[in-house]
Write an enzyme that holds these catalytic residues in place. Sequence first.
Site, mmCIF file in Angstrom:
data_model
loop_
_atom_site.group_PDB
_atom_site.id
_atom_site.type_symbol
_atom_site.label_atom_id
_atom_site.label_comp_id
_atom_site.label_asym_id
_atom_site.label_seq_id
_atom_site.Cartn_x
_atom_site.Cartn_y
_atom_site.Cartn_z
ATOM 1 N N TYR A 158 0.851 -1.201 0.000
ATOM 2 C CA TYR A 158 0.000 0.000 0.000
ATOM 3 C C TYR A 158 0.882 1.244 0.000
ATOM 4 C CZ TYR A 158 -3.903 -3.044 1.314
ATOM 5 O OH TYR A 158 -4.852 -4.028 1.328
ATOM 6 N N SER A 159 0.595 2.165 -0.902
ATOM 7 C CA SER A 159 1.306 3.437 -0.896
ATOM 8 C C SER A 159 1.006 4.182 0.394
ATOM 9 C CB SER A 159 0.858 4.306 -2.078
ATOM 10 O OG SER A 159 1.209 3.714 -3.293
ATOM 11 N N CYS A 339 -0.129 7.432 -10.598
ATOM 12 C CA CYS A 339 -0.370 6.412 -9.584
ATOM 13 C C CYS A 339 -1.850 6.032 -9.577
ATOM 14 C CB CYS A 339 0.049 6.905 -8.201
ATOM 15 S SG CYS A 339 0.089 5.602 -6.942
ATOM 16 N N GLU A 379 3.682 4.353 -10.894
ATOM 17 C CA GLU A 379 3.413 3.264 -9.952
ATOM 18 C C GLU A 379 1.942 2.885 -10.094
ATOM 19 O OE1 GLU A 379 5.107 2.633 -5.802
ATOM 20 O OE2 GLU A 379 3.179 3.588 -5.368
ATOM 21 N N TYR A 381 -1.043 -0.500 -10.316
ATOM 22 C CA TYR A 381 -1.276 -1.827 -9.748
ATOM 23 C C TYR A 381 -2.479 -2.465 -10.401
ATOM 24 C CZ TYR A 381 -3.922 1.703 -7.361
ATOM 25 O OH TYR A 381 -4.707 2.790 -7.098
#
Length: 381
Positions: A158-159, A339, A379, A381
């Site tokens: 988790y960021s 992101c 970044e 996901y």
Amino acid sequence: MAAANLGVINQGSVTRHFNSDSSLQKSFLKTQKISFCDKKWTHFSQLELKSKTASSRHQSIVAMSVSQTVSKGKITVTPLDLEDAKEPPLNLHKPKEPYTATIVSVERLVGPKAPGETCHIVIDHGGNVPYWEGQSYGVIPPGENPKKPGAPYNVRLYSIASTRYGDSFDGKTASLCVRRAVYYDPETGKEDPSKNGVCSNFLCDSKPGDKVKITGPSGKIMLLPEEDPNATHIMIATGTGVAPFRGYLRRMFMESVPTYKFNGLAWLFLGVANTDSLLYDDEFSKYLADYPDNFRFDRALSREQKNKNGGKMYVQDKIEEYSDEIFKMLDKGAHIYFCGLKGMMPGIQETLKRVAVERGENWDEKLSQLKKNKQWHVEVY
């Protein structure tokens, strides 16, 4: 990373996760006094109204730690020796030896009309798992991995959504922005709890005092370059992908850090479904009011706004709207960050390539140069 249960990254047992929502029926808000230079200010949550009106499948107790709205006077942070390290901390705690931290608070971030639930979760690491803005924590949910009997669950990444000083400004907490992952059967339309995201639901259902095993910190690609305090930073996020950018912006505009006096331009593009889905909006709006020369904020609300062609408004449409400015900024050395869900990138890349062609530029060459200059940060996901 924000949280999604997608993708695998190094060390075999580490699954990348992006943040999941949580709902609540009850919310208990606690005010806290913190020091703004020489003044004392009492803080209340920006989410008080949303928390009171939100319906919930899962009952959660919210212990409010720090308000998201602030006065223009910056907050004094400690300890300043967190600025001394020359390199970012990396993998201080690995999956086989995670650090046991404590949940401080869980807040619902979204309103009742948001599709899904998103929570802001504050974790007390006691100063034992320091990190830099843009890094991620791994979380190991409790229980046994059904795919590997006797073994723990894989790590979800988790960021981190706070600065190195955390929301309490003392270097002892970290915050995560988590969207609850819920699975609905495509045939019946009903929720199937057996297929829900294990880690996101654990985090969103957690209560103050609960223990959580964390690993890391990890990641270098999203670190905030601070060599030039006058630099331009263009941040593009979808949903919980806003997490690292919240950390950047708090460092730039909320905290009084002697070693970093930001005087450049930060430009945030945030894509969500609707107004109720906006994350940290009061906080960002405050920066916009207090620092109009240093901060720009554009929202893309796909279910409420239309793009120039009459379709849904996505972040790539906002990028196209301001493409001339963005390209000129990149030519002058601006950093650009992305992101969120990996599905955001094809549309963005397509838009940037089309704009480049219209400008008489070769996008592939331009992208290669941006990466070479370390201006391109992704970044997903």
